[in-house]
Design a protein around this motif. Sequence first.
Motif, PDB file in Angstrom:
ATOM      1  N   ALA A   1      65.221 -55.532 -47.933  1.00  0.00           N
ATOM      2  CA  ALA A   1      64.517 -56.722 -49.097  1.00  0.00           C
ATOM      3  C   ALA A   1      65.545 -56.235 -50.160  1.00  0.00           C
TER       4      ALA A   1
ATOM      5  N   SER B   1      68.365 -58.821 -51.356  1.00  0.00           N
ATOM      6  CA  SER B   1      68.281 -59.050 -52.726  1.00  0.00           C
ATOM      7  C   SER B   1      69.355 -58.515 -54.081  1.00  0.00           C
TER       8      SER B   1
ATOM      9  N   ARG C   1      71.937 -58.492 -40.516  1.00  0.00           N
ATOM     10  CA  ARG C   1      71.153 -59.309 -40.862  1.00  0.00           C
ATOM     11  C   ARG C   1      70.467 -60.012 -39.480  1.00  0.00           C
TER      12      ARG C   1
ATOM     13  N   GLU D   1      61.047 -61.177 -47.495  1.00  0.00           N
ATOM     14  CA  GLU D   1      62.146 -61.271 -48.544  1.00  0.00           C
ATOM     15  C   GLU D   1      62.297 -62.284 -49.210  1.00  0.00           C
TER      16      GLU D   1
END
Length: 160
Positions: free
Chosen positions: A39, A43, A85, A108
Motif C-alpha cells: 500500500a 501510494s 494490482r 490502502e
Amino acid sequence: MIDPVSAIGMATAAYNGIKQAINTGKEISDMAGTLNQWATSISDLDFAHKQAENPPMFKKLFRASEIEQNALEVWGQKQKAKEMREELRNYISLYYGPSAWDEIVRIEGQMRKERKQAIYEAEERKQLILEWIIGIGLAVITSGVIAAIIWLIGKGQGKW
C-alpha cells in the motif's frame, strides 16, 4: 521527489511476497507488514505520478527534457502497478474471497490518506518554499540588473 523506480521495486517485492504467502497458505492477517509495504509503495507511485503531471516551475524552465522522460517512466511504472494490482485482486479474491480484497482496498485508502498528511504535504510544502526562494531570487537579480542598466545609462548621459 519520490523515486518511481524505487516505489515500483518495493511494490514488486511486496507483491511477490504476498503471492508467495498465499501459495504457502498463510492467513491474510499474517501478511499485514507485506500488505502495508504494498500500500505504501503504490501510494508513493501515485504521488510520483501526480508530481510528474504537474512539475515544479524551475524544472519546467531548466530541465524540460527530464520532465518528459520522467513522465513516461512514471506512466510505465504505473501501468506495471496496475497489472500487479489486478492480478493481486484476482489472487486474493480467489483464495480469501472478495471481502478480503475490499478490506485491503480500505486499508490502502487509509494508508494513502495517512501518507498524504504526513509525507506528501511536507514534500509539497518543501517544493513550494523552494519555488518561492527561486522566484524571489530571480526577481532580485532582475531588479539589480535593470537598476544597473539604468544607472549606467544615466552615468553615460551625465545625469548623475
